[in-house]
Design an enzyme around this catalytic site. Structure first.
Site, PDB file in Angstrom:
ATOM      1  N   HIS A 365       0.788  -1.230   0.000  1.00  0.00           N
ATOM      2  CA  HIS A 365       0.000   0.000   0.000  1.00  0.00           C
ATOM      3  C   HIS A 365       0.812   1.267   0.000  1.00  0.00           C
ATOM      4  O   HIS A 365       0.250   2.361  -0.055  1.00  0.00           O
ATOM      5  CB  HIS A 365      -0.930   0.040   1.220  1.00  0.00           C
ATOM      6  CG  HIS A 365      -2.152  -0.798   1.061  1.00  0.00           C
ATOM      7  ND1 HIS A 365      -3.284  -0.343   0.446  1.00  0.00           N
ATOM      8  CD2 HIS A 365      -2.395  -2.076   1.399  1.00  0.00           C
ATOM      9  CE1 HIS A 365      -4.195  -1.293   0.431  1.00  0.00           C
ATOM     10  NE2 HIS A 365      -3.678  -2.365   0.998  1.00  0.00           N
ATOM     11  N   LYS A 556      -8.479  14.337   3.855  1.00  0.00           N
ATOM     12  CA  LYS A 556      -7.673  13.118   3.894  1.00  0.00           C
ATOM     13  C   LYS A 556      -6.759  13.246   5.104  1.00  0.00           C
ATOM     14  O   LYS A 556      -6.676  14.323   5.711  1.00  0.00           O
ATOM     15  CB  LYS A 556      -6.830  12.982   2.607  1.00  0.00           C
ATOM     16  CG  LYS A 556      -6.096  14.278   2.221  1.00  0.00           C
ATOM     17  CD  LYS A 556      -5.279  14.129   0.950  1.00  0.00           C
ATOM     18  CE  LYS A 556      -6.071  14.129  -0.348  1.00  0.00           C
ATOM     19  NZ  LYS A 556      -6.083  12.843  -1.010  1.00  0.00           N
ATOM     20  N   ARG A 557      -6.068  12.166   5.488  1.00  0.00           N
ATOM     21  CA  ARG A 557      -5.122  12.293   6.593  1.00  0.00           C
ATOM     22  C   ARG A 557      -4.135  13.429   6.309  1.00  0.00           C
ATOM     23  O   ARG A 557      -3.767  13.687   5.161  1.00  0.00           O
ATOM     24  CB  ARG A 557      -4.373  10.961   6.798  1.00  0.00           C
ATOM     25  CG  ARG A 557      -5.213   9.877   7.437  1.00  0.00           C
ATOM     26  CD  ARG A 557      -5.727  10.289   8.820  1.00  0.00           C
ATOM     27  NE  ARG A 557      -4.662  10.306   9.787  1.00  0.00           N
ATOM     28  CZ  ARG A 557      -4.483   9.415  10.754  1.00  0.00           C
ATOM     29  NH1 ARG A 557      -5.351   8.430  10.911  1.00  0.00           N
ATOM     30  NH2 ARG A 557      -3.485   9.521  11.590  1.00  0.00           N
ATOM     31  N   LYS A 562       1.096  14.381   1.275  1.00  0.00           N
ATOM     32  CA  LYS A 562      -0.178  14.741   0.652  1.00  0.00           C
ATOM     33  C   LYS A 562      -0.267  16.247   0.368  1.00  0.00           C
ATOM     34  O   LYS A 562      -1.154  16.701  -0.343  1.00  0.00           O
ATOM     35  CB  LYS A 562      -1.345  14.289   1.541  1.00  0.00           C
ATOM     36  CG  LYS A 562      -1.501  12.756   1.628  1.00  0.00           C
ATOM     37  CD  LYS A 562      -2.620  12.382   2.591  1.00  0.00           C
ATOM     38  CE  LYS A 562      -2.790  10.891   2.796  1.00  0.00           C
ATOM     39  NZ  LYS A 562      -3.560  10.232   1.719  1.00  0.00           N
ATOM     40  N   THR A 664      -8.167   6.942  -2.767  1.00  0.00           N
ATOM     41  CA  THR A 664      -9.541   6.545  -3.084  1.00  0.00           C
ATOM     42  C   THR A 664     -10.479   7.733  -2.869  1.00  0.00           C
ATOM     43  O   THR A 664     -11.565   7.775  -3.438  1.00  0.00           O
ATOM     44  CB  THR A 664     -10.016   5.368  -2.209  1.00  0.00           C
ATOM     45  OG1 THR A 664      -9.732   5.671  -0.836  1.00  0.00           O
ATOM     46  CG2 THR A 664      -9.331   4.080  -2.608  1.00  0.00           C
ATOM     47  N   LYS A 668     -14.040   9.100  -4.875  1.00  0.00           N
ATOM     48  CA  LYS A 668     -15.320   9.489  -4.263  1.00  0.00           C
ATOM     49  C   LYS A 668     -15.738  10.879  -4.726  1.00  0.00           C
ATOM     50  O   LYS A 668     -16.916  11.128  -5.003  1.00  0.00           O
ATOM     51  CB  LYS A 668     -15.205   9.453  -2.737  1.00  0.00           C
ATOM     52  CG  LYS A 668     -14.858   8.089  -2.167  1.00  0.00           C
ATOM     53  CD  LYS A 668     -14.458   8.206  -0.682  1.00  0.00           C
ATOM     54  CE  LYS A 668     -13.667   7.002  -0.215  1.00  0.00           C
ATOM     55  NZ  LYS A 668     -12.992   7.250   1.095  1.00  0.00           N
TER      56      LYS A 668
HETATM   57  C1  LIG Z   1     -11.721   7.565   1.406  1.00  0.00           C
HETATM   58  C2  LIG Z   1     -11.294   7.948   2.745  1.00  0.00           C
HETATM   59  C3  LIG Z   1      -9.932   8.130   3.036  1.00  0.00           C
HETATM   60  C4  LIG Z   1      -8.858   8.015   1.987  1.00  0.00           C
HETATM   61  O1  LIG Z   1      -8.693   9.278   1.360  1.00  0.00           O
HETATM   62  P1  LIG Z   1      -7.427   9.591   0.449  1.00  0.00           P
HETATM   63  O2  LIG Z   1      -7.736  10.942  -0.114  1.00  0.00           O
HETATM   64  O3  LIG Z   1      -7.393   8.537  -0.606  1.00  0.00           O
HETATM   65  O4  LIG Z   1      -6.237   9.593   1.328  1.00  0.00           O
HETATM   66  C5  LIG Z   1      -9.577   8.480   4.319  1.00  0.00           C
HETATM   67  N1  LIG Z   1     -10.491   8.644   5.287  1.00  0.00           N
HETATM   68  C6  LIG Z   1     -11.816   8.489   5.044  1.00  0.00           C
HETATM   69  C7  LIG Z   1     -12.792   8.693   6.153  1.00  0.00           C
HETATM   70  C8  LIG Z   1     -12.260   8.130   3.782  1.00  0.00           C
HETATM   71  O5  LIG Z   1     -13.568   7.965   3.558  1.00  0.00           O
END
Ligand SMILES: *Cc1c(COP(=O)(O)O)cnc(C)c1O
Length: 834
Positions: A365, A556-557, A562, A664, A668
Site C-alpha cells: 500500500h 484526507k489524513r 499529501k 480513493t 469518491k
Molecule cells: C476515502 C477515505 C480516506 C482516503 O482518502 P485519500 O484521499 O485517498 O487519502 C480516508 N479517510 C476516510 C474517512 C475516507 O472515507
C-alpha cells in the site's frame, strides 16, 4: 381489483410487522417505555429490527457456503473503517422505503435517527476504508468471503480543534453498545506469546520443536453481518477481542494475591484495547507487534478449523482457501501457518512451504520508507521465538535460491534478505510477505510500476510472475447511492438503476451533457448539497460561507506527502492578490480542509494550526468579504466524508508524484461530480485516462521528473528567490503574520521547505499549481461548462467501482467465482425447531 387489494394488504402487513418488531425491541431488548425511551434508544431498536432482517439471510448464506464447499477468501486487515451501518444495511436489503414509512408513521424523523449511530472507526484512512469497500463488493458479488480483523475497544481518536490545534479524544465506541455485532463465545482460540522452544526427537526419530512456557491470551470472535446489494448474500466480518485465559486465571488467582491477579488479567486484555492512530508510518511498539500476531494467529486457527470440518488433507488447503494480506500488518500469518503445518500437523518443510505460498497473496500500500514494517530481531525473539526460527529457516532457503539464480552477487543477497543485518538486526516484513506469497500487487498502475522497478526491483527480477496490479476502487452503494440520494435519483431517472451493480453504466450519462433539461437539474442538486454543507459549517465552525463560491476541498489524513501545505500556499497567494487589488475580480472560493494528524506527528499538527491561523485572518478580513473563506472541519471520518463529497466542486489530489499509492478519496469526489486538480500520481493518472485530459486539471512534476530532479540536486531556495509571490507567502508564514502573538510558531514549517531540502518538492510545484488554479477559476466562471465537465467526470468513473477491483482479485489472484445464494439453506423454516 382483488389483486390490488391483496398487494395493499401485504404492504400493510409488512408495515405492521416492522412497527411490531421495532416496538418489541424497544420494550424487550432495551427495556424502555414511552416515558424513558430516548432518540438513541429509537436508533437501537431500529437497528435491532434491521439486524433481524439480516440474520435470516446470513444463516442461509453461511449454510450455503458450507454445503457447497467452494473456495473461501479471507481478507486479513488490521483496519476496517466501516463508518455507520444503518443506512447501508437498509439500502442493501432494499427495505429503506418500508422502514422510512414505518418510522415516520410512529412520528420519528427517520434521517435524524441515522445521526444517532456511532461510526465504527476501526481504521486510520484509505487502507481501512478500502477493506470496508471490499467487504461490500464481495458480498454484492456473492463471493464466499470473510473479513478478519481486531475489535478495538477504542477506534481512531475523535479530533477536536481547540484554539486552532488538534486535540485527541478517546473513541470509546463500544460504551454505547454495538447493535450490529454478535459475540461468539464458542469461537475462542488461545494465542501464545513469549516462552521458549525445546527440541526433542520423537518415536519416529524426527526432530520436533515445541513452544513451551508461553503466556496465553484468548481471542474471542465477534461477528458483524455484511449484506450484499439486494442479492440475499450476507457475509461475515469477524473481529477478535482479547480475553484472559481460564488457565491464566487459575494460575494467578491461586497465588492468593487477588488484586494483582486481576491486574494481570487486565494486562492481557490490553491487546485489543486501541487502534494505533498513525497512517502511513510504523510505530515499532511491542503492543502493536502483539496485535499483529494476535490477528494472524487467531485467524489462521479459525481458517484451519473451518477447513477441517470438510477436509483432512492439508495439502489441499490452497484449493479451498485464499488469504489476502492487506499490507504487511497481518504477514505474521505466514510463519504462523508454517508453524502449525510443521509443528502441529507434522508436515514436511517443502510441502508446508508450497501450501503456504499458494495460499497467501500480499497487497503493498505504500512505498514511503517510514511505513515499511521492520521488527527488531531481539524482540521478535522474545515474543515469538519459534516464529523467528521459522523466519530464519525461510530466509536461509531463500538466500540459497538467490545465490543459485544470481551467483556471486553478494550485494543482491544483502539487499534481498528478509533479515536486515545493519546495526540493529531487523526482520523486513515486506520481504517475508513477498517470499511467502504467490501474488504481490500494487494498488494503481503507477504504484505497481514503482514497486516493480524501484522498491522491490530485485524481487521482480527473480519472480516477475508474482507481480500484478489491482487498481483500487470504492463502493458506489455507499459513496453515491447512500451519500448522495438526490444525485443518485437524478442519475437513475436518466439512465436507469443498473449503475448500482455495474458502474460502467454511468457511461450513458455522457449524452446528458447535451440535454438542456438535465444540466440545470444537475446544478440544482449540487447547489442543494452545498447548502446542506454550508449549514453544517455554520453550525460547527460558526463561519458563514458563500454557497455560490467554489467549494475547494482537501479531506484526507494530514501528511507532508499529501501536501496540504501546498494548498495553504495557494490560499495565502489568493489572499495576497485580493489585498493588493481589493476591487479586482476574483472567483470566490471556500477552501475546505479536513483530516486527522497522527498524535505524535509534530509537523502534521503544525499544518493544522497553520490552516486555522490562516483561516482566522482571511475569514475576518473585511477586504475579503465573501470572496474567500477557509474552513477546517473537525473530526474527518466516514460519516463526515459522506456529507462533504456530494457538496464539493473541486477535489484536491496534490501529492508529490510517486508518493500516493492510489488514493480513493479522489474517486469518491469524482463520482459525486467534483472536478479534480491533481498531480500525475496514484490513481489520478487512471482517472485522467477515464474522464479525458480536458476534464481534469493536471499540474506539477511527474514521478520521473521528481526522481530526476532529486538525482540532479534540488534546491528549493532557487524557487523561493525567483518567485516574488512565493517568497512573500513563505515570509508571511515565517514572520508570524498569521499569529502575531506567537511569531515563531510556524518557523519550523518554512524551515522544512527552505533549509531542510523540501523533500516533497512543494516549491518546485508551486508555480505550476497556482497557474493551474487560475485555469480552474476561469472554467468555474462558466457554470454550464463546469457542469458539463462534472457530468463527464461522473460518467467516467465506471472503472473505479470496488466491484471491478474485486472481480480482478477473484479471477486473477484467488481463483474464486461468485455463488448464488438460495434462501432457506440455514435459517429456521416455519415449523422447524433447533
Ligand atoms: C476515502 C477515505 C480516506 C482516503 O482518502 P485519500 O484521499 O485517498 O487519502 C480516508 N479517510 C476516510 C474517512 C475516507 O472515507
Amino acid at each position: 381489483m382483488n389483486e390490488n387489494i391483496a398487494t395493499e394488504a401485504t404492504e400493510l402487513d409488512n408495515l405492521m410487522l416492522i412497527i411490531k418488531s421495532f416496538l418489541e425491541h424497544m420494550e424487550y431488548t432495551l427495556g424502555k417505555d414511552k416515558y424513558t425511551a430516548t432518540k438513541y434508544d429509537a436508533f437501537n431498536a431500529l437497528a435491532y429490527a434491521v439486524r433481524d432482517k439480516l440474520v435470516e439471510r446470513w444463516l442461509d448464506t453461511q449454510q450455503a457456503y458450507y454445503n457447497s464447499d467452494n473456495k473461501r477468501i479471507y481478507y486479513l486487515s488490521m483496519e476496517f473503517l466501516m463508518g455507520r451501518a444503518l443506512g447501508n444495511s437498509l439500502i442493501n436489503l432494499g427495505i429503506l422505503d418500508d422502514f422510512r414509512e414505518a418510522m415516520t408513521s410512529l412520528g420519528y424523523d427517520f434521517e435524524e435517527l441515522f445521526e444517532e449511530e456511532q461510526d465504527a472507526g476501526l481504521g486510520n484512512g484509505g487502507l481501512g476504508r478500502l477493506a470496508a469497500c471490499f467487504l461490500d463488493s464481495m458480498a454484492t458479488m456473492s463471493i464466499p468471503a470473510y473479513g478478519y480483523g481486531i475489535r478495538y475497544e477504542y477506534g481512531i481518536f475523535r479530533q477536536k480543534i481547540v484554539d486552532g490545534a488538534q486535540m485527541e479524544l478517546p473513541d470509546n465506541w463500544l460504551r454505547y453498545r454495538n447493535p450490529w455485532e454478535l459475540d461468539r463465545q464458542e469461537h475462542l482460540h488461545p494465542v501464545k506469546f513469549y516462552g521458549r522452544v525445546i527440541t526433542t526427537v520423537n518415536k519416529q526419530g524426527n526432530v520436533v520443536k515445541e513452544w513451551v512456557d508461553t503466556e496465553d491470551v484468548m481471542a474471542m470472535a465477534y461477528d458483524t453481518p455484511i449484506p450484499g446489494y439486494q442479492n440475499n448474500t450476507v457475509n461475515t466480518m469477524r473481529l477478535w477481542s482479547a480475553k484472559s485465559s481460564r488457565d491464566f486465571d487459575l494460575k494467578f488467582f491461586n497465588e492468593g494475591n487477588y488484586i494483582r491477579a486481576v491486574e494481570k488479567k487486565m494486562q492481557t486484555e490490553t491487546i485489543s484495547k486501541v487502534l494505533y492512530p498513525a497512517d502511513n508510518v510504523i510505530e515499532g511498539k511491542e503492543l502493536r507487534f502483539k496485535q499483529e500476531y494476535f490477528l494472524a494467529s487467531a485467524t489462521i486457527h479459525d481458517v484451519l478449523y473451518r477447513f477441517k470440518k470438510k477436509h483432512t488433507d492439508l495439502k489441499l488447503l490452497p484449493e479451498k482457501v485464499a488469504i489476502q494480506l492487506n499490507d504487511t500488518h497481518p504477514a505474521l500469518a505466514i510463519p504462523e501457518l508454517m508453524r502449525v503445518l510443521l509443528d502441529l500437523e507434522n508436515m514436511e518443510w517443502d510441502d508446508a512451504w508450497k501450501v503456504t505460498k499458494k495460499t497467501f497473496a500480499y497487497t503493498n500500500h505504500t512505498i514511503l520508507p517510514e511505513a515499511l514494517e521492520q521488527w527488531p530481531v531481539w524482540f521478535f525473539e522474545q515474543i515469538l521465538p519459534r516464529h523467528l526460527q521459522i523466519v530464519f529457516d525461510i530466509n536461509t532457503r531463500f538466500m540459497e535460491e538467490v545465490k543459485e539464480r544470481f551467483p556471486g552477487d553478494s550485494d543482491r543477497l544483502s539487499r534481498m534478505s528478509i533479515v536486515e543485518e545493519h546495526w540493529e538486526r531487523k526482520i523486513r516484513m515486506a520481504h517475508l510477505a513477498i517470499v511467502g506469497s504467490h501474488s504481490v500487487n500494487g494498488v494503481a498502475a503507477l504504484h505497481t510500476e514503482i514497486i516493480k522497478n524501484q522498491l522491490f526491483r530485485d524481487f521482480y527480477e527473480m519472480y516477475p510472475e508474482r507481480f500484478n496490479n489491482k487498481t483500487n476502487g470504492i463502493t458506489q452503494r455507499r459513496w453515491l447511492k447512500m451519500a448522495n440520494p438526490p444525485l443518485a435519483d437524478l442519475i437513475s431517472e436518466y439512465i436507469g438503476t443498473g449503475w448500482t451493480t455495474d458502474l460502467y453504466e454511468l457511461e450513458k450519462l455522457r449524452a446528458a451533457t447535451k440535454d438542456p433539461e438535465f444540466v440545470p437539474r444537475w446544478q440544482a442538486v449540487k447547489r442543494a448539497n452545498k447548502e446542506r454543507l454550508a449549514a453544517y459549517i455554520l453550525k460547527h465552525n460558526c463561519i458563514e460561507v458563500n454557497v455560490d463560491s467554489m467549494f475547494d476541498c482537501q479531506v484526507k489524513r494530514i501528511h507532508e506527502y499529501k501536501r496540504q501545505l501546498l494548498n495553504v500556499l495557494h490560499v495565502i497567494t489568493m489572499y495576497n492578490r485580493i489585498k493588493e487589488n481589493p476591487a479586482g475580480e476574483f472567483v470566490p472560493r471556500t477552501f475546505i480542509f479536513g483530516g486527522k494528524a497522527a498524535p505524535a506527528y509534530f509537523t502534521a499538527k503544525l499544518i493544522i494550526r497553520l490552516i486555522n491561523a490562516v483561516g482566522s485572518v482571511v475569514n475576518n478580513d473585511p477586504d475579503v468579504g465573501d470572496r474567500m473563506k477557509v474552513v477546517f472541519l473537525a473530526n474527518y471520518s466516514v460519516s463526515l466524508a459522506e456529507d462533504i463529497f456530494p457538496a464539493s466542486d473541486l477535489s484536491e489530489q496534490i501529492s508529490t508524484a510517486g508518493t500516493e499509492a492510489s488514493g480513493t478519496g479522489n474517486m469518491k469526489f469524482a463520482l459525486n461530480g467534483a472536478l479534480t486538480i491533481g498531480t500525475l500520481d496514484g490513481a489520478n493518472i487512471e482517472i485522467m485516462e477515464e474522464v479525458g485530459k480536458e476534464n481534469i486539471f493536471i499540474f506539477g512534476l511527474t514521478a520521473a521528473e521528481v526522481n530526476n530532479l532529486r538525482k540532479k540536486g534540488y534546491n528549493p531556495r532557487d524557487y523561493y528567490n525567483r518567485q516574488p509571490e512565493l517568497k512573500k507567502t513563505l515570509d508571511m508564514i515565517a514572520g508570524g503574520f498569521f499569529t502575531p502573538n506567537a511569531p515563531d510558531l510556524f518557523r519550523p514549517i518554512v524551515d522544512i521547505l527552505l533549509n531542510q531540502g523540501d523533500y516533497y518538492m512543494l516549491l518546485a510545484d508551486y508555480a505550476s499549481y497556482v497557474a493551474c488554479q487560475e485555469e480552474v477559476s476561469k472554467v468555474y466562471l462558466d457554470q454550464d461548462e463546469w457542469a458539463r465537465r462534472a457530468i463527464l467526470n461522473t460518467a467516467g468513473m465506471g472503472k473505479f467501482s470496488s466491484d471491478r477491483t474485486i472481480a480482478e482479485y477473484a479471477r486473477e489472484i484467488w481463483g474464486i467465482s461468485p455463488m448464488n445464494i438460495t434462501p432457506g439453506a440455514g435459517s429456521r423454516q416455519p415449523g422447524e425447531t433447533f
